[in-house]
Motif scaffolding. Structure first.
Motif, mmCIF file in Angstrom:
data_model
loop_
_atom_site.group_PDB
_atom_site.id
_atom_site.type_symbol
_atom_site.label_atom_id
_atom_site.label_comp_id
_atom_site.label_asym_id
_atom_site.label_seq_id
_atom_site.Cartn_x
_atom_site.Cartn_y
_atom_site.Cartn_z
ATOM 1 N N SER A 155 50.541 -67.738 -22.606
ATOM 2 C CA SER A 155 52.005 -67.757 -22.534
ATOM 3 C C SER A 155 52.615 -67.412 -23.888
ATOM 4 O O SER A 155 51.964 -67.505 -24.935
ATOM 5 C CB SER A 155 52.491 -69.142 -22.095
ATOM 6 O OG SER A 155 52.270 -70.096 -23.129
ATOM 7 N N GLU A 156 53.880 -67.024 -23.863
ATOM 8 C CA GLU A 156 54.594 -66.761 -25.107
ATOM 9 C C GLU A 156 54.696 -68.023 -25.955
ATOM 10 O O GLU A 156 54.630 -67.963 -27.185
ATOM 11 C CB GLU A 156 55.987 -66.210 -24.804
ATOM 12 C CG GLU A 156 55.999 -64.747 -24.403
ATOM 13 C CD GLU A 156 55.402 -63.851 -25.486
ATOM 14 O OE1 GLU A 156 55.829 -63.940 -26.659
ATOM 15 O OE2 GLU A 156 54.481 -63.078 -25.164
ATOM 16 N N ALA A 157 54.859 -69.166 -25.297
ATOM 17 C CA ALA A 157 54.959 -70.428 -26.040
ATOM 18 C C ALA A 157 53.675 -70.708 -26.810
ATOM 19 O O ALA A 157 53.715 -71.107 -27.980
ATOM 20 C CB ALA A 157 55.261 -71.578 -25.078
ATOM 21 N N PHE A 188 53.321 -70.659 -30.854
ATOM 22 C CA PHE A 188 52.919 -71.873 -31.563
ATOM 23 C C PHE A 188 51.817 -71.564 -32.571
ATOM 24 O O PHE A 188 51.921 -71.936 -33.752
ATOM 25 C CB PHE A 188 52.443 -72.944 -30.581
ATOM 26 C CG PHE A 188 52.126 -74.258 -31.234
ATOM 27 C CD1 PHE A 188 53.127 -75.180 -31.473
ATOM 28 C CD2 PHE A 188 50.836 -74.569 -31.628
ATOM 29 C CE1 PHE A 188 52.850 -76.400 -32.101
ATOM 30 C CE2 PHE A 188 50.543 -75.773 -32.253
ATOM 31 C CZ PHE A 188 51.556 -76.693 -32.483
ATOM 32 N N LEU A 189 50.762 -70.889 -32.140
ATOM 33 C CA LEU A 189 49.676 -70.546 -33.060
ATOM 34 C C LEU A 189 50.172 -69.592 -34.144
ATOM 35 O O LEU A 189 49.821 -69.732 -35.318
ATOM 36 C CB LEU A 189 48.507 -69.926 -32.291
ATOM 37 C CG LEU A 189 47.274 -69.547 -33.122
ATOM 38 C CD1 LEU A 189 46.734 -70.749 -33.891
ATOM 39 C CD2 LEU A 189 46.192 -68.949 -32.227
ATOM 40 N N LEU A 213 62.389 -76.213 -25.312
ATOM 41 C CA LEU A 213 62.118 -75.507 -26.554
ATOM 42 C C LEU A 213 60.694 -74.969 -26.620
ATOM 43 O O LEU A 213 60.438 -73.894 -27.153
ATOM 44 C CB LEU A 213 62.388 -76.427 -27.761
ATOM 45 C CG LEU A 213 63.838 -76.889 -27.904
ATOM 46 C CD1 LEU A 213 63.958 -77.987 -28.940
ATOM 47 C CD2 LEU A 213 64.719 -75.704 -28.293
ATOM 48 N N ILE A 214 59.759 -75.738 -26.079
ATOM 49 C CA ILE A 214 58.380 -75.263 -25.896
ATOM 50 C C ILE A 214 58.132 -75.299 -24.388
ATOM 51 O O ILE A 214 57.699 -76.313 -23.837
ATOM 52 C CB ILE A 214 57.348 -76.122 -26.645
ATOM 53 C CG1 ILE A 214 57.689 -76.194 -28.133
ATOM 54 C CG2 ILE A 214 55.942 -75.575 -26.454
ATOM 55 C CD1 ILE A 214 56.751 -77.079 -28.943
ATOM 56 N N PRO A 215 58.452 -74.217 -23.696
ATOM 57 C CA PRO A 215 58.432 -74.258 -22.218
ATOM 58 C C PRO A 215 57.024 -74.149 -21.650
ATOM 59 O O PRO A 215 56.130 -73.576 -22.273
ATOM 60 C CB PRO A 215 59.285 -73.038 -21.836
ATOM 61 C CG PRO A 215 59.095 -72.092 -22.977
ATOM 62 C CD PRO A 215 58.946 -72.934 -24.220
ATOM 63 N N TRP A 216 56.860 -74.691 -20.480
ATOM 64 C CA TRP A 216 55.595 -74.587 -19.759
ATOM 65 C C TRP A 216 55.681 -73.387 -18.829
ATOM 66 O O TRP A 216 56.488 -73.359 -17.931
ATOM 67 C CB TRP A 216 55.339 -75.852 -18.965
ATOM 68 C CG TRP A 216 54.107 -75.809 -18.110
ATOM 69 C CD1 TRP A 216 54.041 -75.901 -16.754
ATOM 70 C CD2 TRP A 216 52.751 -75.680 -18.555
ATOM 71 N NE1 TRP A 216 52.749 -75.851 -16.314
ATOM 72 C CE2 TRP A 216 51.916 -75.704 -17.419
ATOM 73 C CE3 TRP A 216 52.137 -75.545 -19.795
ATOM 74 C CZ2 TRP A 216 50.524 -75.595 -17.479
ATOM 75 C CZ3 TRP A 216 50.773 -75.436 -19.869
ATOM 76 C CH2 TRP A 216 49.982 -75.472 -18.732
#
Length: 393
Positions: A118-120, A124-125, A390-393
């Motif tokens: 995912s984009e999230a 994050f990384l 903000l950090i979507p699943w």
């Protein structure tokens, strides 16, 4: 080189004050460390293998064949062959805002895979890599731009450190898991939302309901009285949420590491050694550290292209004495040696083995790959990770 030979060489190094030592070439030539043989990471224990390039050009066999069955061979190979993660910009969260209480979503390896595709997950990384890249070649004392937000977060963490002084450990038979930590956590639960609200502009105060759960879970677990890399990941999640809101910008990254993260790390070490928190899911002797991973990433980045200090320099006590307050990686080694007894090769063989890698660039790249494989891709750690708007699943 045998441990006693390393000790002898360290003893021969000059005993200088930091001011005298500085990083003068003539002095640093003597400080460059012992000729520690080291090698690539052995595939030992549940931690798996060092995913960076071993010195002999190929993946090493386990040092202890009896633990070979514990290592996940295919996962290790994939981690070693994977490219070094790259930095990615953090996309701004666009209004209208609809903040929610974040909740857990990851329960299986399939969920882990979904997160990383995912984009999230990629963002994050990429955010962690961006923080790492921003401090390459920098000392902790170097100048960096400190915005009012950065100074506010540092101030909040400093206040939370004072709580430790105000809530002394209880007298109890067991050394680990002091019950006073639950009192400290109760204060965090009570006062924490207002602390987070203090750093937010008026039009974003509603974000507290989404931000505080990340912040609260950054400092360990009150029930188990433990702390581990999963809690550290939640602190990184709190920071990326602030970045998504536009409160942390890319030119703040240096200060995020050199000021905010350093203050966070100091607080956590104070909590760990005051209340003797249990390591959460520790890999024990095979791990980098019983509690932390990110300072090894940021610290190895600081030392990239350093003219005189090499990975093997961690075996020189004079280097640790003079430079552990300037470089996070050396500070990690110093702290591990303080809380664990005996030779580094015995209680921290993974750290000892990394010292044989030829350059800090390779150490940093291997750390990033290892962070992805051994932290962000592990269900027992990531099952506690939270997802919201903000950090979507």
């Amino acid at each position: 080189m045998a441990a006693n030979e390393r000790m002898n060489e360290s003893a021969e190094a000059p005993s200088l004050s930091p001011e005298e030592a500085g990083e003068d070439p003539a002095i640093m030539d003597r400080y460059a460390g012992s000729n520690h043989g080291g090698g690539g990471y052995n595939a030992v224990g549940g931690m798996g293998a060092w995913p960076g390039p071993p010195m002999d050009g190929g993946m090493r066999a386990p040092a202890n064949p009896s633990v070979h069955s514990m290592a996940h061979g295919s996962a290790i190979t994939m981690a070693a062959l994977a490219p070094v993660p790259q930095a990615r910009p953090v996309p701004l969260f666009q209004p209208p805002y609809a903040f929610v209480v974040p909740r857990k979503r990851i329960n299986s390896l399939a969920d882990i895979e979904r997160f990383h595709q995912s984009e999230a997950g990629k963002t994050f990384l990429g955010f962690i890599v961006g923080l790492s890249d921003s401090v390459k070649g920098m000392r902790l004392s170097d100048y960096c731009r400190e915005s009012p937000l950065i100074m506010s977060i540092v101030g909040i963490l400093g206040r939370m450190s004072e709580w430790v002084d105000e809530i002394p450990p209880r007298q109890q038979p067991a050394r680990y898991g002091n019950l006073a930590f639950r009192d400290w956590q109760a204060r965090l639960e009570n006062q924490g939302p207002n602390l987070v609200r203090q750093i937010l502009p008026d039009h974003l105060t509603d974000a507290v309901i989404e931000l505080f759960p990340y912040f609260q879970d950054s400092f360990g677990n009150a029930t188990r009285i433990d702390f581990g890399t999963g809690h550290e990941v939640n602190f990184a999640a709190f920071l990326i949420c602030l970045a998504r809101l536009g409160l942390i910008k890319q030119d703040d990254y240096q200060a995020v590491v050199l000021r905010v993260f350093v203050q966070y790390l100091d607080l956590m070490r104070k909590l760990q050694t005051t209340y003797w928190l249990e390591p959460a899911g520790s890999h024990g002797v095979w791990g980098l550290d019983d509690y932390h991973f990110l300072p090894f990433i940021f610290g190895s980045a600081q030392l990239v292209d350093h003219k005189y200090m090499k990975p093997k320099s961690i075996h020189n006590q004079d280097i640790l004495d003079h430079f552990s307050k300037e470089y996070l990686y050396l500070g990690c080694i110093e702290f591990v040696k303080k809380v664990k007894k005996g030779p580094l090769a015995e209680h921290s063989p993974m750290i000892d083995d990394i010292s044989g890698v030829p350059s800090w660039t390779k150490v940093n790249g291997g750390m990033l790959k290892m962070f992805k494989a051994e932290v962000l891709e592990k269900v027992p750690i990531m099952q506690h990770f939270l997802f919201g708007s903000l950090i979507p699943w």
